[in-house]
Design a protein around this motif. Structure first.
Motif, mmCIF file in Angstrom:
data_model
loop_
_atom_site.group_PDB
_atom_site.id
_atom_site.type_symbol
_atom_site.label_atom_id
_atom_site.label_comp_id
_atom_site.label_asym_id
_atom_site.label_seq_id
_atom_site.Cartn_x
_atom_site.Cartn_y
_atom_site.Cartn_z
ATOM 1 N N GLN A 61 55.258 52.985 74.833
ATOM 2 C CA GLN A 61 54.434 52.246 75.789
ATOM 3 C C GLN A 61 54.198 50.799 75.342
ATOM 4 O O GLN A 61 53.842 49.947 76.153
ATOM 5 N N TYR A 62 54.409 50.544 74.069
ATOM 6 C CA TYR A 62 54.186 49.195 73.521
ATOM 7 C C TYR A 62 55.527 48.460 73.470
ATOM 8 O O TYR A 62 56.077 48.180 72.406
ATOM 9 N N ASN A 63 56.038 48.179 74.658
ATOM 10 C CA ASN A 63 57.393 47.626 74.768
ATOM 11 C C ASN A 63 57.429 46.227 75.378
ATOM 12 O O ASN A 63 58.492 45.739 75.735
ATOM 13 N N ASN A 64 56.261 45.572 75.514
ATOM 14 C CA ASN A 64 56.223 44.188 76.023
ATOM 15 C C ASN A 64 56.101 43.231 74.837
ATOM 16 O O ASN A 64 55.056 42.633 74.590
ATOM 17 N N LYS A 68 56.173 42.772 67.898
ATOM 18 C CA LYS A 68 57.193 43.492 68.670
ATOM 19 C C LYS A 68 56.577 44.627 69.477
ATOM 20 O O LYS A 68 57.050 44.956 70.570
ATOM 21 N N TYR A 69 55.496 45.225 68.937
ATOM 22 C CA TYR A 69 54.891 46.397 69.581
ATOM 23 C C TYR A 69 53.638 45.981 70.351
ATOM 24 O O TYR A 69 52.520 46.046 69.831
ATOM 25 N N LEU A 98 46.088 42.147 76.083
ATOM 26 C CA LEU A 98 47.217 42.439 75.209
ATOM 27 C C LEU A 98 46.778 43.436 74.144
ATOM 28 O O LEU A 98 45.825 43.189 73.402
ATOM 29 N N LEU A 99 47.459 44.580 74.093
ATOM 30 C CA LEU A 99 47.221 45.582 73.057
ATOM 31 C C LEU A 99 48.388 45.526 72.085
ATOM 32 O O LEU A 99 49.552 45.569 72.502
ATOM 33 N N TRP A 105 42.183 47.997 65.768
ATOM 34 C CA TRP A 105 41.682 47.937 67.140
ATOM 35 C C TRP A 105 42.697 47.154 67.960
ATOM 36 O O TRP A 105 42.801 45.946 67.863
ATOM 37 N N TYR A 106 43.463 47.865 68.773
ATOM 38 C CA TYR A 106 44.635 47.290 69.427
ATOM 39 C C TYR A 106 44.307 46.109 70.329
ATOM 40 O O TYR A 106 45.188 45.305 70.650
#
Length: 570
Positions: A420-423, A396-397, A323-324, A349-350
């Motif tokens: 791209q961070y939509n999950n 959310k991101y 998970l990022l 750090w994602y």
């Protein structure tokens, strides 16, 4: 003459009526007070029941066998917010006394009262050694600025035991007034949890499972130390022994790296069937931060510890992914050189999502942010009869990257593409409650299931378990060369302490508690804040109104009273 006599009789009759009315009122008050001494009841007319204690608290207070003495270090010239916390603490202690009587005693102490600076510092150090954390508060007095040291905490003493209680609960990215309100909400739980620890006779047993590459004693030293305040804590190796867990009430499986044998899985499964509680900290993928720091890149790969089918049967699937999250823990990265010295800057750090609990569940209600490292997503599956509660989620991101996956520092060179961070809101920790079905149901021969030595059960007693996709949530940092460990949740780069320890403690208390004391954590007081811009704009009007209105009302009341008496006696 007859007219004067009639007036005199009416006057005497009125006096007798007044006397009878007065005596009746006094008698009624005396009677009500007498009846009140025979029955005990308290009424809380507030909307959010802020002056009502939970049943578990009142029962515990009424059962106290000796004096609990509480020293609260919130006294002196305090800022308004801390003054409110002080008053709320005193009100809570007075509520305790209403049920415990003289078995609750308290004292408010000003830790800065001593005019001698050296002795004052010694006292500060003494409080710190006992476990209280101080807060530096900036005070503005005209053109002058000064700092004030405040210890928003208390020391609870029972017989020969002593416990520190932090009354002000810090929370990242939270406004001071909200943090203060949350702290007031938690007063009952924070104080009573310490009272419970010191007054309980029989402690339940918690075992940390070893033998499958789990986190070692040093890596879990801080949480074991904290849990030992409430429970008997030890390490346990199953080794296929059917009775390996029979003395335990709960077990912790923290980050196994080797496959767990079917025999050990059977022992764990039957432990659950008999009502045992389990904390699962299972990582389906692995990545090395050391490799990233040395080479700037590493490969995150799946690791199979042979628990997927068991967790799936109970209601959770931990996915082999990373998970990022744009809401992440910062790490230092070398961005250049200044002379011959490397220049470091902090970047989020994602791969280290920072989780801010949003659930109202008592385990995470008003909890500080949780630090994670290489967490994975969890899906809640299976039997709908099992109650499944997500406790920790990403922001959310969020982006999901399936393993195997290349993890590289160069991801920080460019601004992330939010598309791209939509999950969003991926589950990292979940609570499962109910009657679980054995993973070995219909998998064993009748020879085994009917053998009294195995004592096989295919349906559990009502029980609970916690499933977490990141073992780093329970792992404290260590110094191997000195055999030292740091506080769980401590980040060595930012020097912040996250809410990891409180999360694990609350979860274990929830799993094992049978008196529902932890429900006090779910109290929610509504905030009624003033509109600050309006206050500044209308300050003079309200000052005049509050000063003049009482005087005018008294004058009006006096005039009305004068005319009533004049009319009555004319």
């Amino acid at each position: 003459m007859a007219k004067d006599t009639s007036k005199q009789n009416k006057s005497n009759q009125r006096k007798r009526n007044d006397i009878i009315q007065f005596v009746s009122i006094v008698a009624a008050i005396v009677l009500l007070n007498y009846l009140a001494t025979m029955t005990f009841t308290r009424l809380d007319l507030t909307e959010d029941k802020r002056y009502s204690l939970t049943d578990a608290t009142t029962e515990k207070l009424q059962e106290l066998e000796d004096i609990v003495f509480i020293k609260v270090y919130l006294e002196g010239d305090l800022p308004a917010g801390y003054e409110r916390l002080r008053d709320a603490t005193q009100e809570m202690l007075d509520e305790f006394r209403a049920y415990a009587g003289d078995n609750i005693q308290y004292e408010f102490i000003d830790p800065s009262a001593n005019p001698n600076e050296e002795k004052r510092k010694q006292f500060y150090q003494k409080l710190s050694d006992k476990g209280l954390e101080y807060t530096n508060v900036r005070v503005n007095e005209g053109d002058k600025r000064s700092e004030q040291i405040i210890f928003p905490g208390a020391i609870v003493t029972y017989r020969d035991q002593e416990e520190a209680v932090q009354l002000l609960q810090s929370q990242m990215q939270t406004k001071p007034e909200v943090m203060l309100n949350n702290s007031i909400q938690q007063l009952e739980y924070e104080l009573m949890s310490k009272v419970k620890v010191m007054t309980q006779y029989a402690k339940k047993r918690v075992g940390f499972v070893r033998g499958h590459g789990e986190l070692d004693d040093l890596e879990t030293a801080d949480i074991q130390k904290s849990l030992s305040d409430f429970y008997i804590v030890d390490s346990v190796r199953i080794n296929g022994q059917l009775d390996a867990l029979q003395l335990h009430d709960a077990i912790v499986i923290a980050g196994p790296k080797e496959k767990i044998s079917e025999k050990d899985k059977y022992v764990i499964d039957q432990f659950i069937m008999k009502g045992g509680k389990v904390m699962w900290f299972v990582e389906p993928v692995t990545a090395s931060m050391d490799s990233i720091r040395k080479k700037g890149i590493t490969l995150g790969v799946p690791q199979d510890v042979n628990l997927s089918d068991q967790l799936f049967k109970y209601g959770a699937r931990i996915n082999s992914d990373f998970l990022l999250d744009l809401q992440a823990v910062p790490i230092p990265v070398v961005t250049g050189m200044v002379g011959n010295q490397p220049k470091q800057e902090f970047f989020p750090w994602y791969y280290y999502p920072l989780l801010f609990p949003q659930s109202q569940h008592p385990i995470v209600h008003n909890l500080d942010a949780i630090k994670t490292q290489f967490a994975s997503s969890i899906d809640l599956v299976g039997d709908t009869a099992i109650k499944k509660t997500p406790l920790l989620r990403t922001s959310k991101y969020t982006k999901v990257a399936s393993a195997p996956h290349r993890v590289a520092l160069n991801i920080l060179r460019h601004e992330p593409d939010q598309r791209q961070y939509n999950n969003s809101h991926q589950i990292v920790a979940a609570l499962l409650e109910g009657e679980f079905e054995s993973v070995f149901k219909n998998r064993l021969t009748r020879k085994i299931t009917e053998n009294p030595e195995f004592r096989f059960k295919e349906k559990s007693l009502p029980t609970k378990m916690l499933v977490v996709s990141d073992a780093d949530i329970i792992r404290n940092n260590v110094n191997r060369s000195e055999e030292k460990f740091f506080t769980l949740g401590y980040d060595k780069y930012t020097r912040k302490i996250y809410g990891n320890k409180e999360f694990v403690l609350n979860a274990m208390n929830y799993l094992l508690e049978d008196d529902n004391l932890i429900t006090a954590r779910s109290k929610d007081f509504k905030m009624r804040l003033l509109d600050k811009p309006r206050v500044e704009r209308e300050r003079r009007f309200w000052q005049i109104l509050n000063t003049a209105a009482p005087v005018i009302l008294i004058l009006i009341f006096g005039v009305i009273q004068f005319y009533i008496r004049k009319k009555l006696y004319t």
